[in-house]
Design an enzyme around this catalytic site. Structure first.
Site, mmCIF file in Angstrom:
data_model
loop_
_atom_site.group_PDB
_atom_site.id
_atom_site.type_symbol
_atom_site.label_atom_id
_atom_site.label_comp_id
_atom_site.label_asym_id
_atom_site.label_seq_id
_atom_site.Cartn_x
_atom_site.Cartn_y
_atom_site.Cartn_z
ATOM 1 N N TYR A 36 0.812 -1.232 0.000
ATOM 2 C CA TYR A 36 0.000 0.000 0.000
ATOM 3 C C TYR A 36 0.838 1.271 0.000
ATOM 4 O O TYR A 36 0.433 2.265 0.606
ATOM 5 C CB TYR A 36 -0.945 0.049 1.219
ATOM 6 C CG TYR A 36 -1.714 -1.217 1.486
ATOM 7 C CD1 TYR A 36 -2.732 -1.611 0.623
ATOM 8 C CD2 TYR A 36 -1.441 -2.011 2.582
ATOM 9 C CE1 TYR A 36 -3.452 -2.776 0.861
ATOM 10 C CE2 TYR A 36 -2.158 -3.174 2.832
ATOM 11 C CZ TYR A 36 -3.156 -3.548 1.970
ATOM 12 O OH TYR A 36 -3.873 -4.701 2.213
ATOM 13 N N HIS A 37 1.973 1.257 -0.693
ATOM 14 C CA HIS A 37 2.835 2.438 -0.669
ATOM 15 C C HIS A 37 3.168 2.944 -2.072
ATOM 16 O O HIS A 37 4.342 3.169 -2.384
ATOM 17 C CB HIS A 37 4.149 2.118 0.076
ATOM 18 C CG HIS A 37 3.947 1.643 1.476
ATOM 19 N ND1 HIS A 37 4.818 0.793 2.119
ATOM 20 C CD2 HIS A 37 2.946 1.900 2.365
ATOM 21 C CE1 HIS A 37 4.376 0.546 3.341
ATOM 22 N NE2 HIS A 37 3.235 1.195 3.513
#
Ligand SMILES: Cc1cc2nc3c(=O)[nH]c(=O)nc-3n(C[C@H](O)[C@H](O)[C@H](O)COP(=O)(O)OP(=O)(O)OC[C@H]3O[C@@H](n4cnc5c(N)ncnc54)[C@H](O)[C@@H]3O)c2cc1C
Length: 532
Positions: A468-469
């Site tokens: 999720y980056h």
């Protein structure tokens, strides 16, 4: 009304920017956020986000292209869609990265003003750390940070086991040295035992200030460009299209939407824009390129007892844990469920870490993996800190309400596959190390018989997922760099009055979860608005 600044997106970077512009520069600001203002109260509880990871209530699920290098699999692509953005839905890990991450931006991308020494004061200014009072930490800032408020038996076994594999205990991953094993700090309030999102941290500092207008459930559809100046935005609120004007527009809509809005407004790769019938205003081939993300692959084992969090959110366990939290502010609801990790480098024990391996004390998989039965167990998920693979964000069509097309590119680069396989082998060795060993019943994935490089590569293709980056799709760079979308002060090239402050500005991903870094980026970038 004309504002000094319009901020597009009320997420991690948007909220800190709004606060700084109003409080420190005295500006009149409009912040437009696509998601709602309020969340279910469960989301404020540290463990609450886990319930919502499987739902779309506060997430936009973007569209991923089928990935040939993953045998056609399209992994999921979520983004927070609520005031606070990612900071309202995330796992609350507070991590800054390695000093070399930021120095690299300056040395190799000409990003002046972005050395670690330049950004460190901004991390410190924002931080209200409840545990660590050293020269590199802040204790008085609005962003509450604490060590985990609860740890389970599996986490404690992990912390005990890893030193015997050569990874020393690291009491502070944010000290400037990441190597080793330890507990992760989190953006949580140690007193209230609640999430501290960018909304909780920064907006109270300007609460009631008439100079700040926040409009939620407002979807920005394009930038208004007159001549070579951005003069405002068009947005849809309650089914009506409206226009707002400002001297400056700051894009903070995140790595997937910021390049989409630039392209919809004629700023991007000219050939791609023409293909969608959009007249190019500024031919910037770097818009939507350079997508990077920390991808991860798990080793999963079933345990021979209850040492973690499986089933703690169901039935009587849920009632007991819920009451413990509500009445006594303690117990498993005060944890995010991910308490510890190791930063390691399988190629060089002395070098900076190249991998992060999380200890997740349950069976943890993305929602697209449906053929694995959850049970009591542990997931050691190996995450590439500096992946070499790159992806893209492109327009699906000229319709602003259509999601963009994301090509994540995970594991396209052979070096990423090599390093991931080395990490999986290391993670698997934890299962044979005391005192983890005594708690394990059997390896579930990749499976004890999967030992060759080919087997582990096949496992990677089936299981790789986002950590999720996402970053990098409107990156900064030097003036003569044709792929640089922004200059070092985060101004969009070729357009006056337009800046980007979100994760898309990073030339290379930091070796850290991205929430704290992007807030520090925005906090730092506001300085340049003082001077125009
Ligand atoms: C499930 C999950 C878990 C994570 N866990 C961690 C963690 O534990 N630690 C960590 O450090 N990082 C974590 N991250 C990453 C981190 O939260 C993000 O990197 C960070 O929040 C990104 O900040 P941003 O400002 O770039 O974008 P965002 O925070 O995504 O903000 C963008 C905002 O813009 C809004 N928006 C989008 N399109 C429009 C539009 N057209 N008009 C108006 N508004 C729009 C969105 O709704 C959103 O609120 C996680 C992220 C997710 C999704």
């Amino acid at each position: 009304m004309t504002y000094d600044t319009i901020i597009v997106g009320g997420g991690s970077s948007g909220c800190v920017t709004a606060m700084r512009l109003v409080r420190d520069l005295g500006q009149h600001v409009l912040m437009l956020e696509a998601g709602p203002a309020r969340m279910n109260p469960i989301m404020h509880m540290p463990a609450g986000y886990m319930k919502y990871l499987a739902k779309d209530t506060y997430l936009t699920m973007h569209r991923m292209e089928r990935q040939p290098q993953l045998d056609g699999r399209a992994t999921i692509v979520p983004q927070g869609r609520v005031l606070g953005g990612g900071s309202s839905v995330n796992a609350m890990v507070y991590m800054r990265g390695q000093p070399a991450d930021y120095d690299n931006w300056a040395d190799n991308y000409g990003a002046e003003g972005w050395r670690y020494a330049d950004i460190l004061p901004h991390f410190i200014a924002m931080e209200g750390n409840a545990d660590l009072d050293t020269p590199v930490h802040g204790t008085a800032g609005p962003l509450k940070v604490t060590r985990p408020l609860y740890t389970c038996e599996m986490t404690r076994a992990f912390l005990e086991a890893l030193p015997s594999l050569g990874e020393p205990l690291n009491p502070d991953f944010n000290s400037g040295r990441q190597r080793g094993v330890g507990l992760m700090q989190g953006t949580m309030d140690r007193v209230t035992k609640r999430r501290c999102s960018a909304v909780d941290a920064f907006l109270p500092l300007v609460r009631g200030d008439e100079r700040l207008t926040i409009t939620t459930e407002a979807i920005v559809t394009r930038l208004v460009i007159e001549g070579n100046r951005c003069t405002g935005v068009d947005y849809v609120e309650g089914g009506r299209t409206q226009r707002a004007s400002a001297a400056t527009v700051i894009l903070a809509a995140g790595t997937y939407v910021t390049p989409k809005l630039l392209m919809l407004s004629g700023i991007g790769p000219a050939d791609h824009l023409l293909r969608h019938g959009i007249k190019p205003r500024v031919d910037l081939p770097g818009v939507g390129e350079n997508l990077q993300d920390h991808c991860e692959v798990p080793v999963i084992a079933a345990s021979n007892g209850r040492y973690g969090y499986f089933g703690q959110d169901k039935g009587w366990n849920m009632i007991r844990n819920g009451l413990d939290y509500l009445l006594r502010k303690r117990g498993p609801v005060t944890t995010t469920g991910v308490e510890a990790c190791v930063f390691t480098n399988p190629d060089d024990p002395q070098a900076d870490a190249s991998l992060k391996i999380y200890c997740v004390p349950t069976v943890y998989l993305d929602r697209d993996i449906t053929d694995v039965t959850a049970c009591d167990g542990v997931t050691f998920t190996t995450c590439l800190l500096r992946p070499k693979s790159r992806g893209t964000v492109r327009l699906h069509s000229a319709d602003p309400l259509e999601p963009p097309v994301v090509d994540g590119g995970f594991l396209k680069h052979p070096e990423d596959i090599r390093l991931m396989i080395a990490g999986l082998r290391f993670a698997r060795s934890f299962l044979d190390t005391s005192p983890i060993k005594e708690k394990i019943s059997h390896e579930m994935l990749p499976g004890a018989d999967k030992v060759s490089d080919a087997d582990l590569h096949a496992h990677c293709k089936r299981m790789v997922k986002t950590n999720y980056h996402p970053v990098g799709t409107a990156r900064m760079g030097r003036d003569d760099d044709p792929m640089a979308v922004l200059d070092s002060q985060l101004r969009v090239r070729g357009v006056e009055g337009l800046r980007v402050f979100d994760c898309s500005v990073m030339p290379e991903i930091v070796s850290a979860n991205t929430n704290a870094p992007v807030m520090a980026i925005a906090h730092r970038a506001v300085e340049w608005l003082k001077t125009g």
